[in-house]
Design a protein around this motif. Structure first.
Motif, short mmCIF file in Angstrom:
data_model
loop_
_atom_site.label_atom_id
_atom_site.label_comp_id
_atom_site.label_asym_id
_atom_site.label_seq_id
_atom_site.Cartn_x
_atom_site.Cartn_y
_atom_site.Cartn_z
N VAL A 7 11.65 -2.26 6.04
CA VAL A 7 12.03 -2.62 4.67
C VAL A 7 11.77 -1.44 3.72
N ALA A 8 10.59 -0.84 3.83
CA ALA A 8 10.21 0.27 2.95
C ALA A 8 11.11 1.49 3.16
N GLU A 9 11.44 1.79 4.41
CA GLU A 9 12.35 2.92 4.68
C GLU A 9 13.76 2.63 4.16
N THR A 10 14.24 1.44 4.40
CA THR A 10 15.60 1.08 3.99
C THR A 10 15.77 1.10 2.49
N THR A 11 14.77 0.62 1.77
CA THR A 11 14.85 0.56 0.31
C THR A 11 14.40 1.86 -0.35
N LYS A 12 14.02 2.84 0.46
CA LYS A 12 13.56 4.15 -0.02
C LYS A 12 12.24 4.07 -0.78
N MET A 13 11.45 3.00 -0.50
CA MET A 13 10.11 2.93 -1.07
C MET A 13 9.24 4.04 -0.48
N ILE A 14 9.52 4.34 0.79
CA ILE A 14 8.86 5.48 1.46
C ILE A 14 9.92 6.19 2.29
N GLN A 15 9.65 7.46 2.58
CA GLN A 15 10.55 8.21 3.44
C GLN A 15 9.74 8.79 4.57
N VAL B 149 3.79 -10.43 3.84
CA VAL B 149 2.57 -9.83 4.37
C VAL B 149 2.80 -8.33 4.53
N GLY B 150 1.93 -7.54 3.95
CA GLY B 150 2.05 -6.10 4.06
C GLY B 150 1.17 -5.38 3.07
N ASN B 151 1.25 -4.08 3.12
CA ASN B 151 0.50 -3.20 2.26
C ASN B 151 0.83 -3.48 0.79
N PHE C 297 6.42 -7.84 -3.69
CA PHE C 297 6.57 -8.82 -2.61
C PHE C 297 5.29 -9.06 -1.82
N SER C 298 4.40 -8.08 -1.77
CA SER C 298 3.16 -8.25 -1.02
C SER C 298 2.08 -8.96 -1.83
N THR C 299 2.39 -9.28 -3.06
CA THR C 299 1.48 -10.02 -3.93
C THR C 299 2.01 -11.44 -4.08
N GLU C 300 1.13 -12.43 -3.94
CA GLU C 300 1.59 -13.81 -4.05
C GLU C 300 2.16 -14.06 -5.44
N ALA C 301 3.41 -14.49 -5.46
CA ALA C 301 4.11 -14.73 -6.72
C ALA C 301 4.32 -16.22 -6.92
N SER C 302 4.19 -16.65 -8.17
CA SER C 302 4.45 -18.04 -8.51
C SER C 302 5.19 -18.08 -9.85
N GLY C 303 5.67 -19.25 -10.22
CA GLY C 303 6.35 -19.41 -11.51
C GLY C 303 7.54 -18.49 -11.66
N ALA C 304 7.63 -17.82 -12.81
CA ALA C 304 8.75 -16.92 -13.10
C ALA C 304 8.78 -15.75 -12.12
N ALA C 305 7.62 -15.26 -11.70
CA ALA C 305 7.57 -14.16 -10.73
C ALA C 305 8.12 -14.60 -9.38
N PHE C 306 7.85 -15.85 -8.99
CA PHE C 306 8.40 -16.40 -7.75
C PHE C 306 9.92 -16.45 -7.84
N ARG C 307 10.41 -16.99 -8.92
CA ARG C 307 11.87 -17.09 -9.13
C ARG C 307 12.51 -15.71 -9.08
N GLN C 308 11.90 -14.73 -9.74
CA GLN C 308 12.43 -13.37 -9.76
C GLN C 308 12.41 -12.77 -8.35
N ALA C 309 11.34 -12.98 -7.60
CA ALA C 309 11.25 -12.44 -6.24
C ALA C 309 12.35 -13.02 -5.35
N VAL D 118 4.87 -17.69 3.24
CA VAL D 118 4.33 -16.39 3.64
C VAL D 118 5.29 -15.83 4.68
N GLU D 119 5.80 -14.62 4.43
CA GLU D 119 6.81 -14.04 5.31
C GLU D 119 6.24 -12.83 6.03
N PHE D 120 6.46 -12.79 7.34
CA PHE D 120 6.02 -11.70 8.20
C PHE D 120 7.26 -10.93 8.65
N VAL D 121 7.44 -9.72 8.11
CA VAL D 121 8.61 -8.90 8.41
C VAL D 121 8.15 -7.50 8.83
#
Length: 140
Positions: free
Chosen positions: A130-138, A39-41, A47-59, A122-125
């Motif tokens: 997460v975004a700061e740690t992974t440098k998705m945003i600063q 759950v998030g922006n 990760f904020s998009t529901e993934a299934s199949g190969a995308a689920f496995r990759q996530a 569905v994960e609520f974190v």
């Protein structure tokens, strides 16, 4: 054993193998027809998009290889037998493996079951952490 106990036990097993970093065992316990969404922006995609199949496995593979949850404990598991749903409250030290950054956090997973297997997670974190740690945003 009741359905309630079966769901709780399976969730505990999933966390045990996931926390050890065992990708294949985690995926085997969850099954192939499951979906995942954090759950998030939408900027947190994929990760904020529901993934299934190969995308689920990759996530799931990416989450396990990038985030060390070996010091995370399950604080509580709450089972809604009527809705075939489990809420798991987890907390502890999480380590972002690529950067080595560790922090204490809490999160909740909502796991929907069908025919005794998870079919939607569905994960609520703390998505800002997460975004700061992974440098998705600063944040300055």
């Amino acid at each position: 054993m009741t359905e309630k106990n079966d769901m709780k036990k399976l969730v505990e097993e999933i966390y045990a193998v996931r926390d050890r970093g065992d990708i294949e065992s985690t995926l085997a316990l969850i099954g192939d027809d499951c979906t995942f969404r954090m759950v998030g922006n939408t900027r947190m995609s994929p990760f904020s998009t529901e993934a299934s199949g190969a995308a689920f496995r990759q996530a799931i593979m990416q989450l396990i290889t990038v985030w060390d949850l070996s010091k995370v404990k399950t604080a509580g598991i709450y089972v809604d037998e009527d809705e075939h749903m489990v809420f798991a409250h987890r907390e502890g030290e999480v380590r972002h493996i690529p950067s080595g950054v560790s922090f204490h956090t809490e999160f909740v997973d909502k796991i929907h079951f069908r025919d005794g297997r998870p079919f939607k997670i569905v994960e609520f974190v703390d998505t800002l952490q997460v975004a700061e740690t992974t440098k998705m945003i600063q944040i300055a």
